[in-house]
Structure formats: C-alpha cells, structure tokens
Design an enzyme around this catalytic site. Sequence first.
Site, PDB file in Angstrom:
ATOM      1  N   HIS A   1      -9.345   5.487   1.336  1.00  0.00           N
ATOM      2  CA  HIS A   1      -7.999   5.263   0.821  1.00  0.00           C
ATOM      3  C   HIS A   1      -7.323   6.613   0.615  1.00  0.00           C
ATOM      4  O   HIS A   1      -7.886   7.476  -0.043  1.00  0.00           O
ATOM      5  CB  HIS A   1      -8.028   4.507  -0.507  1.00  0.00           C
TER       6      HIS A   1
ATOM      7  N   HIS B   1      -6.313  -2.406   8.397  1.00  0.00           N
ATOM      8  CA  HIS B   1      -6.093  -2.204   6.971  1.00  0.00           C
ATOM      9  C   HIS B   1      -5.686  -0.753   6.675  1.00  0.00           C
ATOM     10  O   HIS B   1      -6.406   0.012   6.039  1.00  0.00           O
ATOM     11  CB  HIS B   1      -7.316  -2.581   6.141  1.00  0.00           C
TER      12      HIS B   1
ATOM     13  N   HIS C   1       0.781  -1.240   0.000  1.00  0.00           N
ATOM     14  CA  HIS C   1       0.000   0.000   0.000  1.00  0.00           C
ATOM     15  C   HIS C   1       0.810   1.286   0.000  1.00  0.00           C
ATOM     16  O   HIS C   1       0.521   2.176  -0.776  1.00  0.00           O
ATOM     17  CB  HIS C   1      -1.014   0.019   1.155  1.00  0.00           C
TER      18      HIS C   1
END
Length: 599
Positions: free
Chosen positions: A450, A369, A263
Amino acid sequence: MWKTLSLLLILMTSSCALVVQANMTGMKPMPVSGSPLGYIIHNPYENAPLTALLTLDGHSISDVKVKIHKKGELGVDITYAVADMRIMDEGGVPIFGLYPDHLNKFTISWQEDGKQKQHDYQLMTPDVDMGFSEGQWAKAPLVEVKKVAADFKDRLYFLNWTNPDGKSSPLMHNNPTAPGAFAWDAKPGFFIIDTAGDIRWFMNPYTTHDSSRFDGAGYAMGMNITAEGNMVWVQGQTWKQMTLMGRMISSHRLPGNFIDASHEGIQIENGNFLLRVAAKDYRRPDGLLVNTVRDHIIEVDTNGKLVDYWDLNQILDPMRDAALLSLDAGAVCLNINIEQEGKQASATELRNAPMGDIHGVETGRNWAHVNSIDYDPIDDSIVISSRHQSAVIKIGRDKQVKWILSPPQNWNDSLATKLLTPVDANGKVISCTTRGMCNGSEFDFVYTPHTAYKVDEKGTWTVFDNGDGRHLAQPMFATSKYSRAVEYKIDEDKMTVEQVWHYGKDELGYKGYSPVTSIVKYQADKDSILSYFASAGLFGLGGGYGNMKLDDTTGKVHSILVEHRYGETEPAVRIDINSHDMFATGYRAQVIHPEQMLK
C-alpha cells in the site's frame, strides 16, 4: 371628533414605529459584552463540528494569529497564523483545533489601525460523533500516546477510520451480473489528533455522506492536501474538495464512463487530479460485458473534466496470478471474512470466481487492486501500488511500462523486461529467486503493498510493504508475518533498485503485521518519515492457521503510528490507535499543517 381620531392615529403610528425600530435586529447574533470584534459562529459550514468563525463586525484587521489553549497540563496548544486574504475570504477569523465536549479557551491577536490588539474568547463544543453501529464499544478510535520527542510535540495527524453503520447503500449499478465495487459504502471517519492523543477535528458524517443517494454514498478514502491547502478525497461515485473549516469547495461526479472511486485522489503539479477508479460497461475480448474493479487511473481537471486515463487491463496482464495465489483469503483489502482466514484460492478458483470485487484473475474481478498513485513530473509518468500484483509500477503518458518493482515470477515476456534488478549499496547485483527470496541480503521486495510515493528531496521511493503472501507463499505460522515501511533508491537508467531503509520487520514483528491498508510517506518539514501500520491486530495476536478462533482480540485493530527522523530506526513518535468497532480498520495517516491550510 375628527381631531380626536387624527391624534389617535398619530399616536398609534408612532408607537408602531418605535416597536419596529426596537426589533430591527430580530434574532441576529450579537457579540458578547466586551468583545472587540464580532460574534462567534460554531461549525459555520456544518461539516466540521470542532471549528468556529469569529466574525468581524465591520472591523478591518490584519496579521491575525490564533492560539487554542491546551486542556490540562498534558494538553497541546495549537497556534497558527491566518493570511489576511483568508480573513476576507471567510468573513472572519477561522478557528480550528477546538476540543470536543469542552469549554474551549482561545486567544486571537491582530493589527488594527496601526495598533496591536488581543482578546481571549471561549466556546463550548459538542462531543465527538462520527456515527454509531451495532458492534461499536467507543465513540471513536482509542488513542494511546507511547512516545513523542520534544521537537515533534507540535505534530497534528489526520487519521482515516471508516466502518459500516448498518445503512449500507441500497443503490447498485444497472448491470446486476457485474456489480463492480459499489457495495463499498460506509460512514466516513476523518479526524485529526494532537500528540497528547486528543481529537481536535472531525468530519461530520451526517452531512458529507448519504447512503441513499448515488452522489452521497461511498467509502471516503485517499485524503490528500492540494496546493491551495484544501482536502481532496474520493468517495464512491464522486471526488470532493473541502477546506479545513469544512467549506465544501466542490463535489464532482466521476466522468461518465467511470465508476467506483476509492483509495486515492491526489493533485499533481499541473493542477489536475489523479483518481483511482474503475470502468463501467467494459467489453472484454471474449464479448462479456462487465464493470471493472480498481484497475483504471483517470486524470481530471479542476472542473472534473476527463483529461486522460490509464486502462491497466491493456497495459498490464490481468491473467497474472502469482501474487493472487498467495493471498490470505481472510483479508482481501477491506473485504474481511474471518472464516476464510489462512486459506488461499486455487488457480481454478481465481479463474471461475464471480465477477465483481473479489480476488481473481481477468477483467471484471479484483486482479490489480491499485491502492495508491503518485506522479513524476520529470518524465510525465504515474507510479501505482498494486496490492494484487505485489508490485510497484511506473507507467508513462504513452501508457508504456517503464519499470516494475516486484518478484519476477509469472510476468509475461514483455513485462518481464521491465523488472528492476536488486543491488547493494556498492551496485553489486543481489541474487534472488523468482519468488523474491534474496539469501545473504536484507533486501526484500514488497508484497501486497500500500502506497508508493516519490521522495523528491532524496531521489528515493517509500512503500508500505504489508507483507501478506511474502515470497509468494503463506508461512507455516501466522505469527511469522510482518509488515515494513521501506525506502528504495531506483536507477532508471541501469534498471536497478537498492533498499536503503526499512522499519517493522525486527522492531514490530507480528504485532505490527497489517494485512491491509497503511501508508509510509516522507515529511520534508522535519526531514522525517511517517509510517502508519493501520490494521495491526486484525486477526488477533496469537494462534496460527487452522486454530484461529474468534476471541476478544480478533477483529480489534491496534494501529501503530510512528514517525522517524530520516535514516533512524528508533521512532521519535509512537502513537497507538485502538479500534472502537469490530473489524473497523485504520486506512491512512497524514501530517496536517493548519498554517498551510489557512493561508
């Protein structure tokens, strides 16, 4: 007789000398006829097939400029200057931005011996090859340009699409009961497009990825540009730096106690790097030994040495399930399972899920996450985007939470004191429910977000609000979902947050809904905001829960890249990128400036 033999030996020796002299160059490449400099080396470092190097052949040149000529009337020229020191560093003129499968024409201009010189060159290039898989129907994602304003014509966009190729890594961690996220392995899909939609650079997946090796496997993600103009990204058990020309600057294993980087990899102001990782052989309070999942941030120096780390299991609350209960189980980040689309896990299922990369509460599952990191040098803090907490969170060097942008539901007593209060432009408090519904106001929180990045020039923060589990629930109809690019102003003294701009809810609606991935980021050079709705269309464009079927649209992603002049809601640029492989999704987009990367 002896005189005859001596003469014969002399003649033979002379003949051999002539042969040796004639073949001194062997197979060494030579400049083509008429070239005022050296010969051209295609793909000099084997990692970037649409690059080349024009060697110097002993010439000393300066003030170099390169122009890659456009293909056809609708093409885009690429022009850039190359720093004198970079010429010496490369041993020639770096050529970037060639077209694939094309006889490229480019012009080099330079200063030499006080004179201005120029020469035209040409070079044939290979076609795009970013790897192939069973479900693939095109060699690369399909680019469709919808709109480009004249003042954005020079844009180059880096895109990250990654999908499996059937060679998923056979490697795994030693503890089979706590697998972590090592199974995330796929061919890297890094490429750059121009505003005509043509690919002008791509990374060779065969030289930068190897599923059979611990250091070579992994999911290439989170590419950013360093202060030196290099690409940095994370890939499984390593983090890497490479030049635009494809020269691998470094490839470091993660520090020994950490695993599974994905990520985000980003350089911060002190020159160090922040990486999103996990921890291996982590002993929980109940004594269970696990590998954690996407819940650690580490700081490393340029040599890969560990400088600091943030263990979110100690800083946040791994048992908070408010957002996890509302997730669509069909798309938990890139774990795509169409059979689970429209379903949610119960509290019991979240607590009894297997250990590993699965949404669930408690250390050892994917409870946090974290998918982006930013750094605020003003107070030496990090800011993270946590998809599975539906939160953006600022944490100090002392590992104390400074603020949380999230709906209030189910935060523990300590963390609840760090929640930001929504206000309007006049500073008036906006009344919202614990689930985040703010009646009578356009303000909204972010859900399964995100990327959260600070805009230094504006004193604001941009976040991509994916929107799954909005208001901590699933809507009655899937087509009610939407994603947003959103900008907030945060007053850290008053602990308030104001929404100052957003795009996507009304303008794109369900067609822009991106359940996973995506990015929004301010661009200082044009005072603009780049947004990438990276996984739009993942579940098709019609139907609702309970009747969604696999059809010719399901799994075919229709990413939407837009760039807005600051404060505007009508985009100056819109480019759609259609998938080339079933369930392949875009990850992120970045603006690329070759002149900064070839300085």
